[in-house]
Design a protein around this motif. Structure first.
Motif: not given
Length: 179
Positions: A51-52, A54-59, A62
């Motif tokens: 999850d972390l 995935k969130e880093l990739t999304e961040a 973005e």
């Protein structure tokens, strides 16, 4: 000493059967991996890591999109400023041309106004002259009639007639009248 400073050292009742201490509890035995409990925790940690990530990739995605949008906005702003500067220069040039034309028109208007005033003055002088001609038309008409008559008499005198003592009336052409 003793217990709590009382002097009693220990109260023991021992029986013969109880003389030997109880055997220790059984040892756990050889180390064995508990697969059920530890697999759940590890899976949970792995899930948190995923999850972390995935969130880093999304961040990051973005942030890259936001940076691209920002750079596009800066490029658009630069183009708009250049277009605005060009438009401003053109408008200032047009304004200067129009102001020059306005000054020329003001000068032309002033000259035309002076010319109009001169024409008006000339018209007034013509009007005064015409008024004088109209006012003294009858007098001038009579003067012409008298002049024609005098010329006829002069011609007759030159032809031999004698009008030297005859005066038909007094000539008062353009002489001030006594009122």
């Amino acid at each position: 000493g003793g217990i709590a400073g009382t002097g009693i050292t220990a109260l023991l009742q021992m029986s013969a059967a109880r003389d030997a201490p109880a055997p220790p509890p059984e040892a756990w035995g050889a180390y064995a991996k508990k697969s059920g409990e530890s697999t759940g925790v590890i899976a949970m940690v792995d899930l948190l890591i995923k999850d972390l990530e995935k969130e880093l990739t999304e961040a990051k995605t973005e942030e890259q999109n936001a940076q691209e949008d920002y750079e596009a906005m800066l490029a658009d702003s630069k183009e708009k400023r250049a277009a605005d500067a060009k438009s401003l220069t053109e408008k200032q040039s047009t304004k200067a041309d129009i102001e020059g034309a306005l000054e020329k028109h003001k000068a032309a208007k002033k000259a035309a106004k002076k010319e109009l005033m001169a024409v008006d003055a000339y018209i007034q002088s013509l009007h005064a002259e015409c008024d004088w001609l109209v006012k003294y038309y009858e007098v001038r008409k009579q003067a012409r009639v008298d002049e024609v008559d005098s010329l006829k008499k002069a011609k007759a005198v030159l032809s031999g007639a004698d009008y030297s003592l005859v005066q038909t009336r007094a000539h008062r052409f353009l002489a001030p009248r006594a009122h």
